[in-house]
Design a protein around this motif. Structure first.
Motif, PDB file in Angstrom:
ATOM      1  N   TYR A 180     -32.113 -69.648 -57.116  1.00 31.03           N
ATOM      2  CA  TYR A 180     -32.015 -68.272 -56.633  1.00 31.03           C
ATOM      3  C   TYR A 180     -33.216 -67.913 -55.751  1.00 31.03           C
ATOM      4  CZ  TYR A 180     -32.081 -63.180 -56.662  1.00 31.03           C
ATOM      5  OH  TYR A 180     -32.128 -61.863 -56.290  1.00 31.03           O
ATOM      6  N   VAL A 181     -34.386 -68.324 -56.205  1.00 31.88           N
ATOM      7  CA  VAL A 181     -35.605 -67.908 -55.503  1.00 31.88           C
ATOM      8  C   VAL A 181     -35.862 -68.763 -54.259  1.00 31.88           C
ATOM      9  CG1 VAL A 181     -38.120 -67.676 -55.704  1.00 31.88           C
ATOM     10  CG2 VAL A 181     -36.645 -67.002 -57.607  1.00 31.88           C
ATOM     11  N   PHE A 182     -35.677 -70.093 -54.377  1.00 30.54           N
ATOM     12  CA  PHE A 182     -36.155 -70.986 -53.319  1.00 30.54           C
ATOM     13  C   PHE A 182     -35.066 -71.602 -52.446  1.00 30.54           C
ATOM     14  CE2 PHE A 182     -39.365 -71.334 -56.755  1.00 30.54           C
ATOM     15  CZ  PHE A 182     -40.411 -70.739 -56.087  1.00 30.54           C
ATOM     16  N   PHE A 183     -33.859 -71.749 -52.958  1.00 30.10           N
ATOM     17  CA  PHE A 183     -32.850 -72.520 -52.224  1.00 30.10           C
ATOM     18  C   PHE A 183     -31.961 -71.619 -51.379  1.00 30.10           C
ATOM     19  CE2 PHE A 183     -32.630 -76.267 -55.463  1.00 30.10           C
ATOM     20  CZ  PHE A 183     -33.974 -76.497 -55.244  1.00 30.10           C
ATOM     21  N   HIS A 184     -31.565 -72.140 -50.230  1.00 33.98           N
ATOM     22  CA  HIS A 184     -30.557 -71.475 -49.407  1.00 33.98           C
ATOM     23  C   HIS A 184     -29.321 -72.351 -49.356  1.00 33.98           C
ATOM     24  CE1 HIS A 184     -33.200 -68.489 -46.957  1.00 33.98           C
ATOM     25  NE2 HIS A 184     -33.489 -68.492 -48.236  1.00 33.98           N
ATOM     26  N   ARG A 185     -28.152 -71.719 -49.323  1.00 29.82           N
ATOM     27  CA  ARG A 185     -26.919 -72.517 -49.253  1.00 29.82           C
ATOM     28  C   ARG A 185     -26.683 -73.026 -47.837  1.00 29.82           C
ATOM     29  NH1 ARG A 185     -22.406 -69.153 -50.600  1.00 29.82           N
ATOM     30  NH2 ARG A 185     -21.210 -71.068 -50.684  1.00 29.82           N
ATOM     31  N   ASN A 186     -27.215 -72.310 -46.858  1.00 26.33           N
ATOM     32  CA  ASN A 186     -27.170 -72.774 -45.474  1.00 26.33           C
ATOM     33  C   ASN A 186     -25.745 -73.079 -45.013  1.00 26.33           C
ATOM     34  OD1 ASN A 186     -28.894 -72.970 -43.371  1.00 26.33           O
ATOM     35  ND2 ASN A 186     -29.342 -75.161 -43.645  1.00 26.33           N
ATOM     36  N   VAL A 187     -24.861 -72.152 -45.259  1.00 22.81           N
ATOM     37  CA  VAL A 187     -23.446 -72.348 -44.963  1.00 22.81           C
ATOM     38  C   VAL A 187     -23.191 -72.327 -43.453  1.00 22.81           C
ATOM     39  CG1 VAL A 187     -21.172 -71.242 -45.166  1.00 22.81           C
ATOM     40  CG2 VAL A 187     -22.693 -71.366 -47.146  1.00 22.81           C
ATOM     41  N   ALA A 188     -22.348 -73.244 -42.977  1.00 23.89           N
ATOM     42  CA  ALA A 188     -21.878 -73.179 -41.592  1.00 23.89           C
ATOM     43  C   ALA A 188     -20.609 -72.343 -41.599  1.00 23.89           C
ATOM     44  CB  ALA A 188     -21.611 -74.575 -41.046  1.00 23.89           C
ATOM     45  N   GLY A 189     -20.719 -71.067 -41.350  1.00 23.63           N
ATOM     46  CA  GLY A 189     -19.568 -70.167 -41.448  1.00 23.63           C
ATOM     47  C   GLY A 189     -20.062 -68.757 -41.709  1.00 23.63           C
ATOM     48  N   ILE A 190     -19.246 -67.993 -42.408  1.00 23.43           N
ATOM     49  CA  ILE A 190     -19.595 -66.584 -42.632  1.00 23.43           C
ATOM     50  C   ILE A 190     -20.501 -66.451 -43.850  1.00 23.43           C
ATOM     51  CG2 ILE A 190     -18.643 -64.315 -43.183  1.00 23.43           C
ATOM     52  CD1 ILE A 190     -16.116 -65.210 -41.625  1.00 23.43           C
ATOM     53  N   VAL A 191     -21.652 -65.840 -43.646  1.00 18.81           N
ATOM     54  CA  VAL A 191     -22.614 -65.617 -44.730  1.00 18.81           C
ATOM     55  C   VAL A 191     -22.960 -64.129 -44.788  1.00 18.81           C
ATOM     56  CG1 VAL A 191     -23.639 -67.913 -44.549  1.00 18.81           C
ATOM     57  CG2 VAL A 191     -24.575 -66.033 -43.202  1.00 18.81           C
ATOM     58  N   THR A 192     -23.461 -63.715 -45.933  1.00 17.63           N
ATOM     59  CA  THR A 192     -23.993 -62.356 -46.081  1.00 17.63           C
ATOM     60  C   THR A 192     -25.514 -62.454 -46.113  1.00 17.63           C
ATOM     61  OG1 THR A 192     -22.039 -61.725 -47.346  1.00 17.63           O
ATOM     62  CG2 THR A 192     -23.935 -60.266 -47.484  1.00 17.63           C
ATOM     63  N   GLU A 193     -26.176 -61.619 -45.318  1.00 19.46           N
ATOM     64  CA  GLU A 193     -27.630 -61.719 -45.168  1.00 19.46           C
ATOM     65  C   GLU A 193     -28.292 -60.357 -45.317  1.00 19.46           C
ATOM     66  OE1 GLU A 193     -27.573 -63.115 -41.161  1.00 19.46           O
ATOM     67  OE2 GLU A 193     -27.765 -65.217 -41.751  1.00 19.46           O
ATOM     68  N   TRP A 194     -29.550 -60.406 -45.751  1.00 18.39           N
ATOM     69  CA  TRP A 194     -30.385 -59.203 -45.787  1.00 18.39           C
ATOM     70  C   TRP A 194     -31.004 -58.991 -44.406  1.00 18.39           C
ATOM     71  CZ3 TRP A 194     -30.528 -55.780 -49.582  1.00 18.39           C
ATOM     72  CH2 TRP A 194     -30.208 -56.181 -50.878  1.00 18.39           C
ATOM     73  N   TRP A 195     -30.994 -57.750 -43.939  1.00 20.98           N
ATOM     74  CA  TRP A 195     -31.706 -57.378 -42.720  1.00 20.98           C
ATOM     75  C   TRP A 195     -32.433 -56.061 -42.965  1.00 20.98           C
ATOM     76  CZ3 TRP A 195     -32.065 -59.966 -38.004  1.00 20.98           C
ATOM     77  CH2 TRP A 195     -31.289 -61.123 -37.884  1.00 20.98           C
ATOM     78  N   CYS A 196     -33.534 -55.897 -42.264  1.00 25.78           N
ATOM     79  CA  CYS A 196     -34.300 -54.649 -42.393  1.00 25.78           C
ATOM     80  C   CYS A 196     -34.534 -54.059 -40.999  1.00 25.78           C
ATOM     81  CB  CYS A 196     -35.648 -54.922 -43.066  1.00 25.78           C
ATOM     82  SG  CYS A 196     -36.689 -53.461 -43.214  1.00 25.78           S
ATOM     83  N   HIS A 197     -34.212 -52.787 -40.852  1.00 25.04           N
ATOM     84  CA  HIS A 197     -34.579 -52.083 -39.611  1.00 25.04           C
ATOM     85  C   HIS A 197     -36.025 -51.624 -39.772  1.00 25.04           C
ATOM     86  CE1 HIS A 197     -34.608 -48.464 -36.871  1.00 25.04           C
ATOM     87  NE2 HIS A 197     -34.379 -49.484 -36.072  1.00 25.04           N
ATOM     88  N   SER A 198     -36.936 -52.263 -39.047  1.00 25.38           N
ATOM     89  CA  SER A 198     -38.358 -52.079 -39.333  1.00 25.38           C
ATOM     90  C   SER A 198     -38.835 -50.659 -39.013  1.00 25.38           C
ATOM     91  CB  SER A 198     -39.192 -53.106 -38.569  1.00 25.38           C
ATOM     92  OG  SER A 198     -39.009 -52.958 -37.188  1.00 25.38           O
ATOM     93  N   ALA A 199     -38.253 -50.000 -38.013  1.00 21.38           N
ATOM     94  CA  ALA A 199     -38.730 -48.663 -37.655  1.00 21.38           C
ATOM     95  C   ALA A 199     -38.466 -47.636 -38.747  1.00 21.38           C
ATOM     96  CB  ALA A 199     -38.083 -48.212 -36.356  1.00 21.38           C
ATOM     97  N   SER A 200     -37.448 -47.877 -39.565  1.00 20.54           N
ATOM     98  CA  SER A 200     -37.154 -46.942 -40.648  1.00 20.54           C
ATOM     99  C   SER A 200     -37.300 -47.604 -42.017  1.00 20.54           C
ATOM    100  CB  SER A 200     -35.722 -46.392 -40.498  1.00 20.54           C
ATOM    101  OG  SER A 200     -34.790 -47.454 -40.416  1.00 20.54           O
TER     102      SER A 200
END
Lengths: 102, 231
Positions: free
Chosen positions: A40-60
């Motif tokens: 959970y902490v260190f590994f990524h599944r690194n899928v070639a396809g549709i993934v769900t990701e965290w993003w942050c809008h830095s200004a807000s």
């Protein structure tokens, strides 16, 4: 110029955003093994396809989730975190007698 | 003989006070704050074309957390219905709703706001957290008919008056740094309040003045903004 649609602020230049890594459901914080926690902490599944990701809008400082196709780099949709995190998670601890020694 | 007011005679001072002195500023007391009153003559005319004022010493505060909207409502704060909109209270204190559960309050141009004073010392409800916006964020005011053109040089958002309405908010990148920009017209004069990281204030001030030079913009004092409000 790439444009990402922030659920709070609307379309913004991609340079205003910070990538936060793949989204993984939280493991059960009491029952999960060390292996599950490490994944959970260190590994990524690194899928070639549709993934769900965290993003942050830095200004807000606004964190949200995005579905992205890693093959085409197309953002399919962005959405607020309350779509997934819609109830409070209580991180209750084991009783002292249940805590493994050592 | 009038008393000369120094920008360093109070604990709270703007990071720009040395620049203000270099520009020949006269300082004045506004509420408990000391800010630039004026640099030269006829700054109202300048404010109508393009002016930049430093309001960083004036009171402001923020709150966030799930309990914030209900708590603020119970304290008599009139809140915008949607995030990224602002509203003015009866005494012209600005209340900006930055997200569903986050508010930024900034005083009126007299430099005093009973509402901010009250909220700063009020007992906060469960899941309401205070944000030290007065310390973390600077506050500039960019005004005049060329203000939107100036912002177009340093920002990707279209701030022209017909597209970005009064009391609308944009949280975005301005001259490569993060900023909260609120359109708060003063009288009939176009005005944008810019809240940004206080550590970058000198950079932002210089960048905006540089962008303004194309339109003959220059720094103005707080008194010109107050005069615009009463004209």
């Amino acid at each position: 110029m790439k444009v990402l649609i922030c659920p709070l602020n609307g379309p913004r230049n991609i340079s205003e955003f910070i990538y936060g890594g793949e989204y993984h459901p939280n493991p059960d914080h009491i029952e999960a093994s060390s292996r599950e926690w490490a994944e959970y902490v260190f590994f990524h599944r690194n899928v070639a396809g549709i993934v769900t990701e965290w993003w942050c809008h830095s200004a807000s400082s606004y964190w949200f989730l995005a579905e992205r196709n890693t093959l085409t780099d197309e953002i399919l949709r962005t959405f607020n975190t309350d779509e997934i995190f819609n109830c409070r998670v209580e991180f209750s601890s084991r009783s002292n007698s249940e805590v493994p020694s050592g | 003989m009038s008393v000369v007011i120094s920008p360093t005679q109070t604990l709270r001072r703007s990071q720009l006070y040395r620049r203000h002195r270099q520009l020949g500023a006269d300082f004045a007391q506004f509420g408990d704050s000391i800010a630039v009153d004026h640099y030269g003559d006829d700054e109202v005319s300048q404010a109508r074309v393009l002016g930049l004022a430093d309001l960083s010493t004036l009171p402001r505060i923020g709150f966030k957390g799930l309990g914030t909207p209900v708590w603020a409502d119970s304290c008599g704060v009139k809140q915008p219905a949607q995030p990224n909109w602002a509203t003015l209270q009866g005494d012209n204190t600005l209340v900006a709703r930055l997200s569903s559960n986050e508010l930024l309050l900034a005083s009126n141009l007299t430099g005093s706001s009973k509402l901010i004073e009250t909220l700063a010392t009020a007992t906060r409800a469960h899941r309401v957290y205070a944000l030290p916006r007065g310390d973390s964020h600077s506050w500039l005011s960019l005004c005049g008919e060329q203000a939107a053109n100036t912002l177009a040089k340093v920002c990707a958002i279209d701030f022209r008056a017909q597209y970005f309405t009064n009391l609308q908010i944009a949280q975005t990148s301005l001259a490569k740094i993060n900023a909260v920009i609120v359109r708060t017209d003063i009288g009939d004069n176009l005005n944008y309040a810019i809240f940004s990281d206080s550590c970058s204030l000198e950079y932002l001030w210089d960048s905006l003045l540089d962008a303004m030079s194309e339109y003959r913009g220059r720094a103005i004092g707080l008194q010109a903004l107050r005069d615009c409000a009463t004209l």
